[in-house]
Design a protein around this motif. Structure first.
Motif: not given
Length: 388
Positions: A233-242
């Protein structure tokens, strides 16, 4: 993330309550795909599960695109989305017996969903000459016909249908260049679908642990598995989503970003998470048992696919190499044969430590980049110096 009642500005398209309700059907659908893979996780089982998952995913994608390019907050479109949701529910119910007596139900439900979506967009000139037409004229009939055939020919025909659906946005990319996508709505919808898949990883942990004794080893396995899920989750929503949102907002060709990053990239992301979720179901119940190659391949291979997909999306968005994630994926694959004979608890802990270390490394890189961007640039240094 904005809610259906909120938006960053007046012009931003919001996710509607009908779309969020529609997503609940796919919670069940992903659970059913995971169950199919849980019972057959050899190479053939992986192909069979993927061939079934593609029409489920493509049904969701078609509805999301339709909701993105039109105003669907009206009775006609709400009813249309709910009818597609009913078809999706029929598909979910058919998945456990898709290669048995429920093959026709799966195909007919998918065909119904594609017909409804085409009718919702029928006012758009030439809409049938594109992915929606392919669903009604090609992949839907192939799925129904496949459901009438024995297992081997059925798999071949369904694979052809899945490839037809996946190829349609590329084949008709020039025609899709005329479509006006709302940039904020699309990233939010695909992020929500990934959350649905990550929810399945929690089910994979809790569904098994709930019936266990919950001694110290089992609780440790639960904690390690949750750490893995949270790290994904952290990989996507902290580093990739924006970054993905920024890419679609600023892209010269939103069509290409939607196709490459969201429609194709998120298929791989969700498939990776499903593999991890099924792997959890094999590990938590008996932490001291050696998993064997099948379960470890799902757990480590799913994680590696998830991380490698970020390498693909970063290159497609910015033509930059995601060295840390690709490196972590490579380490995961190298470790796979080494942990096959180890206890499940050790397998989980090793993967959890690797993912936590990756997130820490990504955090340090982001912090270093932020400090460099905020630091004053000496007058003697060109602002666009190579390597800056």
């Amino acid at each position: 993330m904005s809610t259906p009642a909120e938006a960053e500005d007046v012009g931003e398209k919001r996710v509607t309550w009908a779309e969020l309700y529609f997503d609940l059907v796919f919670v069940l659908a992903i659970t059913q795909v995971s169950g199919l893979l849980h019972h057959h996780h050899d190479a053939t089982g992986l192909v069979r599960a993927l061939v079934v998952f593609v029409p489920v995913y493509w049904c969701w994608v078609g509805t999301t695109v339709q909701a993105n390019i039109r105003d669907v907050d009206n009775p006609r479109d709400r009813l249309g989305i709910l009818l597609v949701g009913l078809a999706g529910l029929f598909m979910a119910l058919a998945i456990p017996g898709a290669y048995g007596g429920r093959g026709v139900l799966l195909g007919a439900a998918y065909w119904l969903a594609r017909v409804v979506l085409l009718l919702l967009l029928v006012r758009i000139p030439g809409v049938w000459r594109g992915p929606y037409g392919v669903g009604v004229l090609v992949s839907g009939p192939l799925l129904v016909a496949g459901g009438l055939l024995p297992d081997g020919p059925r798999l071949a025909l369904w694979a052809a249908a899945a490839l037809g659906d996946l190829a349609a946005p590329t084949v008709f990319r020039r025609r899709l260049a005329k479509v006006a996508y709302h940039p904020a709505h699309m990233p939010e919808r695909f992020a929500l679908f990934l959350l649905v898949a990550l929810g399945e990883s929690i089910v994979g942990i809790g569904g098994t642990a709930a019936s266990a004794r919950l001694d110290a080893a089992e609780l440790a396995a639960v904690a390690a598995a949750f750490t893995i899920s949270a790290s994904l989750w952290w990989q996507y929503f902290v580093y990739a989503a924006d970054a993905m949102r920024h890419a679609v907002v600023t892209a010269d060709s939103r069509r290409d970003v939607v196709r490459r990053i969201f429609q194709y990239g998120h298929l791989a992301l969700v498939a990776g998470v499903i593999g991890v979720a099924v792997g959890f179901g094999e590990t938590v119940a008996d932490p001291w048992r050696a998993l064997g190659p099948g379960a470890v391949a799902l757990l480590y291979g799913g994680c590696a696919l998830y991380l490698l997909t970020f390498g693909y999306t970063r290159w497609m968005m910015f033509r930059q190499v995601a060295t840390t994630r690709i490196g972590a994926a490579a380490v995961t694959l190298v470790l796979l044969p080494a942990v096959v004979r180890l206890p499940a608890l050790v397998v989980l802990v090793v993967l959890a430590v690797l993912l936590v270390a990756l997130n820490v490394l990504e955090h340090l890189r982001v912090e270093r980049t932020s400090r460099a961007a905020a630091a004053p640039v000496p007058a003697s240094v060109p602002p666009t110096a190579p390597g800056a």
